[in-house]
Design an enzyme around this catalytic site. Structure first.
Site, PDB file in Angstrom:
ATOM      1  N   ARG A 264      28.831  54.276  -3.683  1.00  0.00           N
ATOM      2  CA  ARG A 264      29.664  53.184  -4.177  1.00  0.00           C
ATOM      3  C   ARG A 264      29.288  52.835  -5.616  1.00  0.00           C
ATOM      4  O   ARG A 264      28.121  52.614  -5.918  1.00  0.00           O
ATOM      5  CB  ARG A 264      29.494  51.954  -3.277  1.00  0.00           C
ATOM      6  N   ARG A 279      21.739  45.850  -3.110  1.00  0.00           N
ATOM      7  CA  ARG A 279      23.003  46.518  -3.431  1.00  0.00           C
ATOM      8  C   ARG A 279      22.662  47.825  -4.121  1.00  0.00           C
ATOM      9  O   ARG A 279      22.029  47.827  -5.174  1.00  0.00           O
ATOM     10  CB  ARG A 279      23.837  45.622  -4.358  1.00  0.00           C
ATOM     11  N   GLU A 351      24.538  41.436   4.774  1.00  0.00           N
ATOM     12  CA  GLU A 351      25.566  42.128   5.542  1.00  0.00           C
ATOM     13  C   GLU A 351      25.120  43.559   5.828  1.00  0.00           C
ATOM     14  O   GLU A 351      24.826  44.323   4.905  1.00  0.00           O
ATOM     15  CB  GLU A 351      26.878  42.124   4.755  1.00  0.00           C
ATOM     16  N   SER A 354      30.177  45.984   9.390  1.00  0.00           N
ATOM     17  CA  SER A 354      31.506  45.412   9.363  1.00  0.00           C
ATOM     18  C   SER A 354      32.252  46.134  10.474  1.00  0.00           C
ATOM     19  O   SER A 354      32.341  47.346  10.466  1.00  0.00           O
ATOM     20  CB  SER A 354      32.132  45.701   8.004  1.00  0.00           C
ATOM     21  N   ARG A 393      19.590  47.599   3.843  1.00  0.00           N
ATOM     22  CA  ARG A 393      19.323  46.187   4.107  1.00  0.00           C
ATOM     23  C   ARG A 393      18.574  45.999   5.422  1.00  0.00           C
ATOM     24  O   ARG A 393      17.796  45.051   5.581  1.00  0.00           O
ATOM     25  CB  ARG A 393      20.632  45.392   4.102  1.00  0.00           C
TER      26      ARG A 393
END
Length: 425
Positions: A264, A279, A351, A354, A393
């Site tokens: 990403r 991130r 997070e 998802s 994470r």
RNA sequence: GGAGGGAUGGCAGAGCGGCCGAUUGCGGAGGUCUUGAAAACCUCUGGGCGAGAGCCCCGCGGGUUCGAAUCCCGCUCCCUCCGCCA
């Protein structure tokens, strides 16, 4: 992408649904107008083609009968019709292209159950598990970048030297921890999910099918020379696995799992939450994904969520479940639950998963259908997927949660088969 | 990277300028026969757009032609051989 027919059959319901995602009513009106023009032009084109076909058959008959003069006359007429058909056809293609382009940019309609809201702040915390803010000791209040550096298991400086910032480099027990998590998670899904090892570089079609393009091109890495995209998630290749196919209802739900690297660019997030592993540009993730009938979809969605949650519970991490509100829902999503783990060292909820239901939005882009067992009718499947889980994470939360007063770290017992020693340091 | 061959319905496999959305076989569904089953026989059996008439789809995109699954060009994928290589 949405079914254009809904613009004709239920324009008001469609507008109301899209309004919940902040889409202006004019866009739906624009769709309706393009759809109307498209059908008008294709009808004109079809009529002209039908006449050319009829004439051509007559020409064939006349030539066989030796009626050359009459044949020549019909040929001239047909030539003229053909020219008109070409012009109308070109117009029809232009309008169809505009319609498709607009359709690709309009998001999915949120599920009725999705909570209303304007943005991130309106997401609903459904439940919090294993979290007691007073239970953490001072020794756990050290951020993972410090813990990782001290133990020599995370080398962000070397990663940056090789590839730039936000490309982490794990070493020793830190590297082994990532591998352990991947193997453990894949095994945990093996009861119901087929393991796939897909390509990590994909064609543009696959990116469009999953909804990454055209809207989010800036967030993806593109290899220009070969016109391939580095996948931002295994969802992309797994969604396109069945593209263009018609599945049998008896085979549904199809459940797939894959461990892949994810890339990403994080173009819009420069400078935000960039410390440590918060991130990163490249990370490993285990994905679970399903194709289902509309009837099966809610239960499958619940199962995906339960699986992601049970992994967090088994790792002994504190986590919470968020029901994502309409304003924060992704473009392709009808309903979405996010899982966040608590990282005591950073004192942040991170997070890590998802879990999403796309109804037939992706299936329509990817053209994945199934044949109903009863009447043999064909319709688009529903696609669903979830991360179970994304590792950086998790890695951070594990290292921070497991830190002991002497500076060593204890990792979860479930990973012992791959880790050997669950104590680091 | 070089040379050659190929891509047609769930599968196999014809067709190579008009009568082909497509012969045939297998597979699948239904039926006749049978106590039941098998065999045999009969019928049906791709998708898309459209209210419908009709139109589109023979790997994909262009072109030639009154007319293209069939001819031409480009692309993609598969196979064979050579080269290179984890």
């Amino acid at each position: 992408m949405l079914d254009v027919r809904r613009v004709r059959t239920e324009p008001d319901a469609l507008k109301a649904g899209l309004a919940r995602k902040g889409v202006a009513g004019e866009e739906v009106d624009q769709l309706a107008e393009l759809d109307r023009r498209r059908r008008e032009l294709s009808e004109q084109r079809d009529d002209l083609r039908a006449r050319v076909k009829t004439l051509s058959k007559e020409v064939g008959g006349l030539r066989r009968a030796g009626e050359v003069e009459q044949a020549e006359a019909l040929m001239a007429e047909s030539r003229d019709l053909g020219a008109r058909e070409k012009a109308v056809s070109a117009d029809a293609d232009v309008v169809a292209g505009e319609l498709r382009e607009l359709l690709l940019r309009i998001p999915n309609v949120p599920a009725a159950e999705a909570p209303d809201g304007a943005g991130e702040a309106d997401n609903v915390v459904v439940r919090v598990e294993g979290f007691d803010p007073d239970a953490y000791g001072e020794h756990q209040r050290v951020p993972h970048w410090d813990v990782g550096a001290a133990l020599g298991i995370l080398d962000l400086g070397r990663g940056a030297k090789i590839s730039g910032s936000m490309f982490p480099l794990y070493r020793g027990a830190g590297a082994r921890l990532v591998r352990a998590l991947t193997s453990w998670a894949l095994d945990r899904h093996a009861d119901a999910f087929e393991e796939i090892r897909p390509p990590s570089l994909v064609r543009t079609d696959a990116m469009v099918a999953a909804g990454q393009l055209p809207k989010f091109a800036d967030d993806a890495y593109h290899l220009e020379r070969d016109d391939l995209w580095a996948i931002p998630t295994a969802e992309v290749p797994l969604t396109s696995l069945a593209s263009g196919e018609i599945l049998a209802e008896a085979d549904l739900p199809v459940r797939l799992t894959a461990a892949t690297p994810c890339f990403r660019r994080e173009a819009g997030a420069a400078g935000r939450d960039t410390r440590g592993l918060l991130r990163v540009h490249e990370f490993d993730k285990v994905e679970i994904l399903a194709y289902a009938t509309p009837e099966q979809a809610p239960a499958v969605h619940a199962d995906l969520l339960a699986r992601a949650e049970s992994l967090l519970a088994e790792l002994g991490l504190a986590y919470r479940v968020l029901d994502i509100c309409t304003g924060d829902l992704g473009q392709s999503h009808a309903r979405q639950f996010d899982l966040e783990v608590y990282a005591p060292g950073c004192d942040l909820w991170l997070e890590v998963s998802s879990v999403s239901w796309f109804t037939d939005y992706q299936a329509r882009r990817a053209d994945i259908r199934y044949r109903r067992a009863g009447d043999g009718g064909v319709e688009h499947v529903h696609t669903l997927n979830g991360s179970a889980l994304a590792w950086p994470r998790i890695w951070a939360a594990l290292v921070e949660t497991g830190r002991r007063p002497d500076g060593t770290v204890v990792l979860p017992e479930v990973l012992a088969p791959w880790l050997g020693d669950t104590t680091v340091g």
